[in-house]
Structures are given as structure tokens and as C-alpha cells.
Design an enzyme around this catalytic site. Structure first.
Site, PDB file in Angstrom:
ATOM      1  N   PHE A 149       9.621  -0.145  -2.667  1.00  0.00           N
ATOM      2  CA  PHE A 149      10.751  -0.483  -3.533  1.00  0.00           C
ATOM      3  C   PHE A 149      11.924  -1.093  -2.773  1.00  0.00           C
ATOM      4  CE2 PHE A 149      12.487   3.559  -2.012  1.00  0.00           C
ATOM      5  CZ  PHE A 149      13.841   3.268  -1.931  1.00  0.00           C
ATOM      6  N   LYS A 173       0.723  -6.088  -5.473  1.00  0.00           N
ATOM      7  CA  LYS A 173       1.105  -4.913  -6.290  1.00  0.00           C
ATOM      8  C   LYS A 173       2.475  -4.457  -5.787  1.00  0.00           C
ATOM      9  CE  LYS A 173       1.411  -0.902  -6.606  1.00  0.00           C
ATOM     10  NZ  LYS A 173       2.752  -0.319  -6.869  1.00  0.00           N
ATOM     11  N   GLU A 176       6.602  -0.097  -8.515  1.00  0.00           N
ATOM     12  CA  GLU A 176       6.853   0.044  -9.949  1.00  0.00           C
ATOM     13  C   GLU A 176       8.326   0.337 -10.238  1.00  0.00           C
ATOM     14  OE1 GLU A 176       5.348   1.958  -7.852  1.00  0.00           O
ATOM     15  OE2 GLU A 176       5.005   4.007  -8.551  1.00  0.00           O
ATOM     16  N   SER A 226       5.688   4.608   2.573  1.00  0.00           N
ATOM     17  CA  SER A 226       5.951   5.813   3.362  1.00  0.00           C
ATOM     18  C   SER A 226       4.716   6.165   4.206  1.00  0.00           C
ATOM     19  CB  SER A 226       6.290   6.959   2.419  1.00  0.00           C
ATOM     20  OG  SER A 226       5.234   7.117   1.491  1.00  0.00           O
ATOM     21  N   CYS A 281      13.780   0.440   6.240  1.00  0.00           N
ATOM     22  CA  CYS A 281      12.899   1.029   7.258  1.00  0.00           C
ATOM     23  C   CYS A 281      13.456   0.787   8.652  1.00  0.00           C
ATOM     24  CB  CYS A 281      11.502   0.441   7.141  1.00  0.00           C
ATOM     25  SG  CYS A 281      11.541  -1.331   7.388  1.00  0.00           S
ATOM     26  N   GLU A 381      12.188  11.728   7.408  1.00  0.00           N
ATOM     27  CA  GLU A 381      12.773  10.446   7.001  1.00  0.00           C
ATOM     28  C   GLU A 381      13.515  10.695   5.695  1.00  0.00           C
ATOM     29  OE1 GLU A 381      10.228   7.304   5.397  1.00  0.00           O
ATOM     30  OE2 GLU A 381      11.514   5.809   6.346  1.00  0.00           O
TER      31      GLU A 381
HETATM   32  P1  NAD Z   1       5.936   4.670  -1.259  1.00  0.00           P
HETATM   33  O1  NAD Z   1       5.000   5.033  -0.178  1.00  0.00           O
HETATM   34  O2  NAD Z   1       6.315   5.698  -2.266  1.00  0.00           O
HETATM   35  O3  NAD Z   1       5.327   3.449  -2.123  1.00  0.00           O
HETATM   36  C1  NAD Z   1       4.846   2.263  -1.503  1.00  0.00           C
HETATM   37  C2  NAD Z   1       3.790   1.640  -2.401  1.00  0.00           C
HETATM   38  O4  NAD Z   1       2.697   2.556  -2.538  1.00  0.00           O
HETATM   39  C3  NAD Z   1       4.280   1.352  -3.815  1.00  0.00           C
HETATM   40  O5  NAD Z   1       3.763   0.108  -4.226  1.00  0.00           O
HETATM   41  C4  NAD Z   1       3.716   2.501  -4.634  1.00  0.00           C
HETATM   42  O6  NAD Z   1       3.448   2.148  -5.969  1.00  0.00           O
HETATM   43  C5  NAD Z   1       2.433   2.829  -3.911  1.00  0.00           C
HETATM   44  N1  NAD Z   1       2.068   4.263  -4.012  1.00  0.00           N
HETATM   45  C6  NAD Z   1       2.908   5.305  -4.237  1.00  0.00           C
HETATM   46  N2  NAD Z   1       2.216   6.460  -4.251  1.00  0.00           N
HETATM   47  C7  NAD Z   1       0.913   6.153  -3.999  1.00  0.00           C
HETATM   48  C8  NAD Z   1      -0.270   6.919  -3.871  1.00  0.00           C
HETATM   49  N3  NAD Z   1      -0.263   8.243  -4.004  1.00  0.00           N
HETATM   50  N4  NAD Z   1      -1.414   6.262  -3.617  1.00  0.00           N
HETATM   51  C9  NAD Z   1      -1.445   4.926  -3.468  1.00  0.00           C
HETATM   52  N5  NAD Z   1      -0.337   4.142  -3.576  1.00  0.00           N
HETATM   53  C10 NAD Z   1       0.828   4.740  -3.844  1.00  0.00           C
HETATM   54  O7  NAD Z   1       7.224   4.025  -0.556  1.00  0.00           O
HETATM   55  P2  NAD Z   1       8.591   3.585  -1.226  1.00  0.00           P
HETATM   56  O8  NAD Z   1       9.347   4.815  -1.589  1.00  0.00           O
HETATM   57  O9  NAD Z   1       8.366   2.548  -2.267  1.00  0.00           O
HETATM   58  O10 NAD Z   1       9.292   2.852   0.003  1.00  0.00           O
HETATM   59  C11 NAD Z   1      10.018   3.514   0.994  1.00  0.00           C
HETATM   60  C12 NAD Z   1       9.159   3.799   2.191  1.00  0.00           C
HETATM   61  O11 NAD Z   1       8.627   2.586   2.724  1.00  0.00           O
HETATM   62  C13 NAD Z   1       9.930   4.438   3.336  1.00  0.00           C
HETATM   63  O12 NAD Z   1       9.134   5.419   3.913  1.00  0.00           O
HETATM   64  C14 NAD Z   1      10.146   3.273   4.301  1.00  0.00           C
HETATM   65  O13 NAD Z   1      10.339   3.634   5.645  1.00  0.00           O
HETATM   66  C15 NAD Z   1       8.877   2.529   4.122  1.00  0.00           C
HETATM   67  N6  NAD Z   1       9.028   1.140   4.540  1.00  0.00           N
HETATM   68  C16 NAD Z   1       8.466   0.796   5.722  1.00  0.00           C
HETATM   69  C17 NAD Z   1       8.595  -0.495   6.180  1.00  0.00           C
HETATM   70  C18 NAD Z   1       7.982  -0.910   7.480  1.00  0.00           C
HETATM   71  O14 NAD Z   1       8.016  -2.083   7.773  1.00  0.00           O
HETATM   72  N7  NAD Z   1       7.432  -0.017   8.271  1.00  0.00           N
HETATM   73  C19 NAD Z   1       9.295  -1.443   5.414  1.00  0.00           C
HETATM   74  C20 NAD Z   1       9.853  -1.044   4.205  1.00  0.00           C
HETATM   75  C21 NAD Z   1       9.704   0.262   3.776  1.00  0.00           C
END
Ligand code: NAD
Length: 496
Positions: A149, A173, A176, A226, A281, A381
């Protein structure tokens, strides 16, 4: 209520799933839309469209592919303000920050415009007498991109332009929580001349991600999110035989040595700690002060924080709300845990008076001093505007702390001592290092990626790694027959 659907084969598509998610304006707390959450069958429609498109797009000339990318770059550049507004409306980050995100995405599109040069192979003439050898890189077919997000434009653009430029078809994808920007990008790509089906967007949650991970036509997955989900995606995707790069979470440290310019270090800590409400991040969340500068540094940071305005991102504020009510409650619970554990709340964001609707998901910038490594505000985090100061006695202690952390996304060191900085860049176990630079997000022509629990897989995002990730190498050895080459010889072929 707007229903936000999918984009498949050049058209908006709602799908058969009746499951929906809520989309909010985080600065008002009001529900502004509903997003369709794709079923496995909806994902299959998108993947099949991509598979059909991939068959001809792989043969499109480099000239054609780069012409589409140039046209797409012009559209995104001309409409960058509109894109920033869409980001702010669903994510909450302030408009200037959203514009910065669009700019960083544009840089990757510009890199992908140079695909004819990036995809050039190598040729060796006469590896044996009248035998030549050369390398090619070819597309994989259908690839999936799953984004988080916090960067609804930049993260999709880390991957999509390069994947498409390399001749693949993509199913994106997005998160959401803020799905609208990805649909605009797909429509503008189509307007730029990308054939139908080469870029498809499916909105959804775990069901859609699992469907992409399991679909046999999907050859590779680029995931950002994450750490627990990144680990899961990597394991499930690779078990299904796919190429996966899964970028995870972070806990980024900024080390300040006693000789650093404390005013510059304080500016950097505030910018990188509270920009985008800490939902980056590459945000700095742990500041490691090497004594005796702790008191002076904390005082300078608190002074700057007093001037920050938290509020609606459309009103010229410095910092916006958190993305959802649930996330704001989670970050607030960390602030409570920090106080309970005995950290000193120098600035407590729970007291903020936002310049915005009282229904928004507010939490002001928070500064904790005297944080110790076992406190949850350090171990976890938080992904919010919470900066923790840890005090150590020496460079060696600072390095040990950073290297003991399970994450290894980004880090920064502030010092005027070139030798110390060079030693840190050599010794620290982190993928991206800033020297007197607080958010070392590499430019598009370098690659972005962390170490340890911040990235699962071998290749990083964009730059040369991006081109390698989205292509397979082939090596050809060729000889144009000459009567002199005849004759039977069962010996192992060697050069002659
Ligand atoms: P998230 O892990 O909740 O979601 C990421 C994606 O995974 C979304 O598209 C979501 O719909 C999907 N998802 C969520 N739950 C899932 C599941 N159980 N199974 C499969 N897919 C699932 O992360 P977020 O809250 O959207 O974003 C923040 C996180 O992203 C933080 O941890 C941040 O550090 C990380 N991030 C990392 C980088 C990097 O380059 N390392 C860059 C941006 C964000």
C-alpha cells in the site's frame, strides 16, 4: 459508492467474485470506494489474457517496445499531478510526497525506454575456427507483480516497465487499500500503444495472490510487502517452480558518530523518520547516537519536530494520516508499549492537533529516547511516525547493534570521517547504505534491494537486476558449414 474493479485485456472488468474491500480517504476517515476482491477464477481470466498477449508481444521489435515506453513516459509526466492526487486520496501521504513518488517511478520508465541497450547480448567471433558464440536474453512469458500500500505508483513502476520492455506480459495485483492508481497506469499504458493483455490489473487480497502463485502460466513473481508475507510468497512461489523476488519489511538504522554535523543529522532524522508518516520501507526508525552526542542530537530533533504540521495532505501540511484506522491503532499501541517499557517519550504524537477532519487516521510524529534493544518499539517494524533513539558508547557497539538486527534493508551513517564511513560501508550487513544521506533509495539504473529478512531471492528490483529477473539467458554456438568441417570424430569437442 465507486466500485473499483480490474483491468483485463484492455478493458475494465468486474469479475465474478462478490467479495469487496473498503477504500478510505485516510484524512477524513470516510469510505470513498469499494474494491472488487478477485476470485481464483477472475485471476485465471487475467492470466489467460496475459498468456495470449505474451505470444505476440515477445516478438515485438525493440523499436516498437521502446516507442510504447517513451509514449507512456510522456503521459505519466504530463499527468503526474493527477496521479499524485489519486495517491493522496487513498494513501493519505501529502501531495508533495506523492509527487516525489511519481517522479521516482518515472525514472524507472525512463530506464526502461533504453531497453535496446540494456538487452544487448555479447558476441564472440571465432571461439573455435569459424565458430561463433553469442548470448541472448529472452522474455519469460507471463509475470506477476504484487505491490504494497505504501507506494501505489512507485513500486508497480519498479517492475512493470522493465517486465514489459523485456517482452513479457504482466498481471499486476496492487494493494487493496489504495487500488486506483494502478488502474490509471494500466489505462495510460494502453493509450501509449501497449497491446491489449500485455498489462492487466487484478485487485484482490490473499486469494488473488495465491491464485497467481499457483497458476502454471505465471513464470515469475515480483512481490513487495511485509516480511512474513514475503517469506510465504517466496516459499510457495518457488515450490511451484517459479522465479520469485520477494522484498520484505525493514528496520532502518541511522548511526550518528560524534564528529557528525548535528544540525544536518537532525534534519535528516526528521525527514527520513516522519516523511510519509514513517510508512516507507526506507524510513529511519532507529537512530543510533554514539555518545557523547545523545543529548544534543535529541534536543535538535525535538526542536525541528515542534515545527511540523500534521494534517490533510491536500492542505500543504508536512505529514499526513496513517493509511487505515486499524493501522493507526496498531502504531498507537506501539507508542503505549514504548511508554510502558520505560522509554522516554520526548515528543508524544498522541497529543497531536491535526489540520484536518477529526475522523482522519491521525497520529503525530513521536520521538522516543533511551530505547533499549529488547523493547518492542525497537524489535518490531512499526511502519509509523515513531523514531527511537538508542545510545551506544562506540562505533563498534553501533555496528554490532545494526548487524544483529534481522532486517537489512537500508541504513545510513552520519560522520565527517571518511575512514569511518568507508569502514561502515564495508562492515555493515545491509543492502543499501547512505553516507550522510538518510534515505538511500538507489536510482533506477542501479538496483533496489535489502539483505537478510528484507529480501528473499537473488536479484534486486530495477536496473540491471530487473532486466536479468525478467529474462532468461540463452547462449548460441554457431557454425556455417564448410566442406572442410566434415568427418566423424567422437572425441569431446574442443577449440581448434
Ligand atoms: P502486506 O504484506 O500486508 O501486503 C503486501 C501485498 O501482499 C498486498 O498486495 C496484499 O494484498 C498482499 N497480501 C496481504 N496479505 C497476504 C497474504 N496473507 N497472502 C498473500 N498476499 C497477501 O504489506 P503492506 O502493509 O501493504 O505494505 C507495508 C510493508 O511493505 C512493510 O512491511 C514495508 O516495509 C514493506 N515494503 C517493503 C519494501 C521493500 O522494498 N523492501 C517497499 C515497500 C514496502
Amino acid at each position: 459508492m465507486t466500485l473499483i474493479g480490474h483491468f483485463v485485456e484492455g478493458k475494465r472488468f468486474v469479475g465474478t467474485s462478490e467479495r469487496r474491500g473498503d477504500v478510505f480517504d485516510p484524512a477524513t476517515g470516510r469510505r470513498t470506494g469499494e474494491v472488487a476482491l478477485a476470485s481464483t477464477a477472475d485471476v485465471a481470466v487475467a492470466v489467460e489474457a496475459a498468456a495470449r498477449a505474451a505470444r505476440s508481444w515477445r516478438d515485438a521489435s525493440l523499436a516498437k517496445r521502446s516507442a510504447v515506453l517513451f509514449a507512456f513516459r510522456e503521459l505519466v509526466h504530463a499527468r503526474r499531478d493527477r496521479l499524485a492526487e489519486v495517491i493522496t486520496a487513498e494513501h493519505g501521504k501529502v501531495l508533495a510526497d506523492a509527487a516525489g513518488e511519481v517522479q521516482r517511478g518515472l525514472e524507472v520508465i525512463e530506464y526502461a525506454c533504453g531497453i535496446p541497450s540494456a538487452l544487448r547480448g555479447a558476441f564472440s567471433e571465432n571461439v573455435s575456427t569459424e565458430v561463433d558464440s553469442y548470448t541472448l536474453r529472452q522474455p519469460l512469458g507471463v509475470v506477476a507483480v504484487v505491490s504494497p500500500f505504501n507506494f501505489p505508483v512507485m513500486v508497480p513502476l519498479w517492475f512493470v516497465p522493465i517486465a514489459v520492455a523485456c517482452g513479457n506480459a504482466v498481471v499486476l495485483k496492487p494493494s487493496e487499500k489504495d487500488p486506483s492508481a494502478a488502474l490509471l497506469l494500466a489505462e495510460w499504458f494502453a493509450e501509449a500503444g501497449l497491446p491489449d493483455g500485455v498489462l492487466n490489473v487484478v485487485n484482490g487480497d490473499k486469494e488473488a495472490v495465491d491464485a497467481l502463485l499457483d497458476h502454471p502460466e505465471v513464470r515469475a513473481v515480483s512481490f513487495v510487502g511485509s516480511t512474513p508475507i514475503a517469506r510465504y510468497v517466496y516459499q510457495r512461489g518457488t515450490a511451484a517452480g517459479k522465479r520469485v523476488q520477494a522484498l520484505g519489511g525493514a528496520k532502518n538504522h541511522m548511526v550518528v558518530l560524534p564528529d557528525a554535523d548535528l544540525d544536518l543529522a537532525a534534519d535528516a532524522a526528521v525527514n527520513a523518520g516522519f516523511g510519509s508518516a514513517g510508512e516507507r520501507c526506507m524510513a529511519i526508525s532507529a537512530l543510533v547516537a554514539v555518545e557523547p552526542i545523545g543529548d544534543a542530537l535529541v534536543a535538535r530533533i525535538a526542536e525541528r519536530m515542534a515545527g511540523l504540521r500534521t494534517g490533510d495532505g491536500r492542505r500543504g501540511c508536512d505529514m499526513g494520516p496513517l493509511v487505515t484506522a486499524a493501522h493507526a491503532a496498531r502504531v498507537r499501541s506501539y507508542v503505549e508499549a514504548g511508554v510502558a517499557a520505560g522509554a522516554v517519550a520526548v515528543v508524544d504524537g498522541r497529543d497531536v492537533q491535526p489540520d484536518g477532519d477529526p475522523g482522519g487516521f491521525w497520529l503525530g510524529p513521536t520521538l522516543f529516547d533511551r530505547v533499549t534493544p529488547e523493547m518492542s518499539i525497537y524489535t518490531d517494524e512499526i511502519f509509523g511516525p515513531v523514531l527511537s533513539v538508542l545510545r551506544v558508547g562506540s562505533y563498534a557497539e553501533a555496528l554490532e547493534l545494526v548487524n544483529a538486527n534481522p532486517y537489512g534493508n537500508g541504513t545510513a551513517i552520519f560522520t565527517n570521517d571518511g575512514g569511518a564511513a568507508r569502514r561502515y560501508q564495508h562492515e555493515v550487513e545491509v543492502g543499501m547504505v547512505g553516507i550522510n544521506v538518510p534515505i538511500p533509495v538507489p536510482m533506477a539504473y542501479h538496483s533496489f534491494g535489502g539483505w537478510k529478512s528484507s529480501l528473499f531471492g537473488d536479484l534486486h528490483a530495477h536496473g540491471e537486476d530487473g532486466v536479468r529477473f525478467f529474462t532468461r539467458a540463452k547462449v548460441v554456438t554457431s557454425r556455417w558449414l564448410d566442406p572442410r568441417h566434415g568427418g566423424v570424430n567422437l572425441g569431446f569437442p574442443t577449440q581448434s
